[in-house]
Write an enzyme that holds these catalytic residues in place. Structure first.
Site, PDB file in Angstrom:
ATOM      1  N   GLY A  53       0.876  -1.170   0.000  1.00 49.89           N
ATOM      2  CA  GLY A  53       0.000   0.000   0.000  1.00 49.89           C
ATOM      3  C   GLY A  53       0.911   1.217   0.000  1.00 49.89           C
ATOM      4  O   GLY A  53       1.862   1.290   0.802  1.00 49.89           O
ATOM      5  N   ALA A  54       0.630   2.155  -0.906  1.00 47.03           N
ATOM      6  CA  ALA A  54       1.590   3.239  -1.160  1.00 47.03           C
ATOM      7  C   ALA A  54       2.034   3.994   0.109  1.00 47.03           C
ATOM      8  O   ALA A  54       3.234   4.042   0.421  1.00 47.03           O
ATOM      9  CB  ALA A  54       1.007   4.182  -2.207  1.00 47.03           C
ATOM     10  N   GLN A 204      -5.757  -8.608  -2.835  1.00 44.13           N
ATOM     11  CA  GLN A 204      -5.776  -7.621  -1.739  1.00 44.13           C
ATOM     12  C   GLN A 204      -7.209  -7.280  -1.324  1.00 44.13           C
ATOM     13  O   GLN A 204      -7.475  -6.992  -0.162  1.00 44.13           O
ATOM     14  CB  GLN A 204      -5.055  -6.329  -2.158  1.00 44.13           C
ATOM     15  CG  GLN A 204      -3.553  -6.450  -2.255  1.00 44.13           C
ATOM     16  CD  GLN A 204      -3.109  -6.791  -3.676  1.00 44.13           C
ATOM     17  OE1 GLN A 204      -3.871  -7.364  -4.458  1.00 44.13           O
ATOM     18  NE2 GLN A 204      -1.888  -6.452  -4.019  1.00 44.13           N
ATOM     19  N   ASP A 245      -1.320   5.052  -6.318  1.00 46.38           N
ATOM     20  CA  ASP A 245       0.100   4.833  -5.996  1.00 46.38           C
ATOM     21  C   ASP A 245       0.979   5.954  -6.537  1.00 46.38           C
ATOM     22  O   ASP A 245       2.072   6.179  -6.034  1.00 46.38           O
ATOM     23  CB  ASP A 245       0.563   3.489  -6.549  1.00 46.38           C
ATOM     24  CG  ASP A 245      -0.111   2.355  -5.798  1.00 46.38           C
ATOM     25  OD1 ASP A 245      -1.258   2.017  -6.118  1.00 46.38           O
ATOM     26  OD2 ASP A 245       0.510   1.841  -4.844  1.00 46.38           O
TER      27      ASP A 245
HETATM   28  C1  LIG Z   1      -3.367   2.836  -0.210  1.00 48.53           C
HETATM   29  S1  LIG Z   1      -3.219   3.664  -1.631  1.00 48.53           S
HETATM   30  C2  LIG Z   1      -3.654   2.654  -2.933  1.00 48.53           C
HETATM   31  C3  LIG Z   1      -2.763   1.619  -3.347  1.00 48.53           C
HETATM   32  O1  LIG Z   1      -1.550   1.568  -2.725  1.00 48.53           O
HETATM   33  C4  LIG Z   1      -3.446   0.289  -3.441  1.00 48.53           C
HETATM   34  O2  LIG Z   1      -4.718   0.376  -3.992  1.00 48.53           O
HETATM   35  C5  LIG Z   1      -2.574  -0.523  -4.284  1.00 48.53           C
HETATM   36  O3  LIG Z   1      -2.580  -0.414  -5.482  1.00 48.53           O
HETATM   37  C6  LIG Z   1      -1.619  -1.337  -3.540  1.00 48.53           C
HETATM   38  O4  LIG Z   1      -0.804  -2.113  -4.321  1.00 48.53           O
HETATM   39  P1  LIG Z   1       0.139  -3.168  -3.627  1.00 48.53           P
HETATM   40  O5  LIG Z   1       0.778  -3.849  -4.800  1.00 48.53           O
HETATM   41  O6  LIG Z   1      -0.739  -4.083  -2.834  1.00 48.53           O
HETATM   42  O7  LIG Z   1       1.118  -2.396  -2.801  1.00 48.53           O
END
Ligand SMILES: CSC[C@@H](O)[C@@H](O)C(=O)COP(=O)(O)O
Length: 363
Positions: A53-54, A204, A245
């Site tokens: 998550g970013a 996720q 992201d």
């Molecule tokens: C919390 S902000 C949104 C994103 O980080 C989320 O939707 C996402 O794309 C996460 O990707 P990930 O590959 O699980 O890190």
């Protein structure tokens, strides 16, 4: 009705010499915490999505760098040497995943802050970096709350909401970004009906979003990604909320693979599509979405990761981009902690973040 329960996803151990994370790869079956005090393990934790998550990646990386500073300061007496080793460590951590800008944003902020401490002893620098990591996390929590408030102002009670991937407390701090308005709405009895895309291939949505929403008592229905169209067509969805992201200066938004398909469907069915994220996710150095690097991940995530036996012929060619970019023309509004941004995005993002334009020019 249950309310939003605070999930502790990232924190320092008691001695403040290790970062503790809730291992997201074990959810929803196990709540397991990992204590990490080694740079390689930190890199692996990001790469293997133990922390993901970013915003969460950024917060974790900031702490990991501070912990590394602590470790180095135990043997290094020269601050110049410490700073150069921290630059190397930051570059290494930053190479773990390319798409979410929060990773490089947090590491750059930590390194820039460390530079201002050049005249101090290594141990003092390390302590200050620990405090800076805590500040980044606290700021993220406060940004998420404001995003939740702005987002909620766009939603009506009893609405059906579709979300893709996970942008809740696990991926951020406290309320989350895309899940923020939902969790805040839950506290205010908005009675939302949420449809969570399972989010192939790493699930996720199923493992994390459905888990978080159920924990908070939100009415959540899990669907496979390819069911979004039928759910939208049946009139069950009044708004789509997704995280991001990296958002370009033009308002194109990178998010988990499949997000742009949801946006295209939403446009077709006339459903508002909102992107929610903190200002640390906006990258004015990317003029458009074409400048955003998309992470490619291993084939095994598609063919075998969640199956007892492989579910594809051996050695079949796979293509596994982890993110896609939703064109700004498909986005109804971008919701940040500073407010709700409507098209035209290039002009309106630049106006809202006029203080960041100078940064963009420096690069
Ligand atoms: C919390 S902000 C949104 C994103 O980080 C989320 O939707 C996402 O794309 C996460 O990707 P990930 O590959 O699980 O890190």
């Amino acid at each position: 009705m249950k309310n939003n329960v605070e999930i502790k996803n990232i924190f320092l151990n008691e001695n403040r010499d290790a970062v503790v994370i809730l291992d997201q790869t074990q959810l929803p079956n196990r709540t397991a915490y990992l204590e990490i005090n080694d740079l390689k393990d930190s890199y692996e934790a990001i790469l293997q999505l133990k922390v993901r998550g970013a915003p969460a990646i950024g917060i974790f990386a900031a702490y990991a760098l501070a912990v590394e500073a602590r470790r180095l300061a135990a043997t290094i007496t020269d601050t110049t040497l410490l700073l150069s080793k921290l630059q190397e460590a930051a570059a290494y951590l930053n190479s773990a995943r390319p798409t979410a800008v929060n990773l490089s944003w947090a590491l750059q902020r930590m390194c820039a802050y460390a530079e201002t401490l050049r005249t101090q002893q290594p141990l003092a620098v390390a302590d200050a970096l620990i405090a800076e990591g805590e500040k980044i996390q606290a700021e993220d929590a406060s940004m998420c709350y404001k995003i939740a408030q702005y987002g909620l102002s766009l939603l009506r009670k009893d609405s059906g909401i579709l979300t893709h991937c996970n942008a809740g407390p696990l991926a951020t701090s406290r309320y989350g970004t895309a899940l923020g308005p939902i969790l805040l709405g839950q506290e205010k009895s908005y009675n939302f009906h949420v449809f969570a895309d399972e989010t192939r291939p790493l699930l996720q949505g199923a493992r994390l979003t459905a888990y978080e929403l159920a924990q908070a008592g939100v009415d959540v229905t899990l669907i496979c990604d390819n069911m979004a169209s039928i759910v939208m067509k049946s009139g069950k969805i009044q708004a789509c909320l997704v995280g991001c992201d990296r958002v370009s200066a033009a308002g194109d938004a990178a998010n988990k693979i499949g997000t742009s398909g949801v946006a295209i469907l939403a446009k077709y069915y006339g459903i508002p599509f909102y992107v929610l994220g903190p200002s640390s996710t906006i990258d004015f150095n990317c003029a458009t979405g074409d400048d955003i690097k998309i992470e490619l991940r291993p084939d095994s995530e598609i063919t075998s990761k969640f199956y007892q036996k492989p579910m594809a012929p051996e050695n079949v060619r796979c293509y596994n981009p982890a993110f896609d970019v939703t064109d700004h023309s498909l986005i109804s509004a971008i919701i940040t902690e500073r407010g709700i941004v409507y098209p035209p995005y290039r002009e309106n993002l630049a106006k809202l973040f006029s203080d960041r334009q100078a940064d963009a020019c420096k690069h």
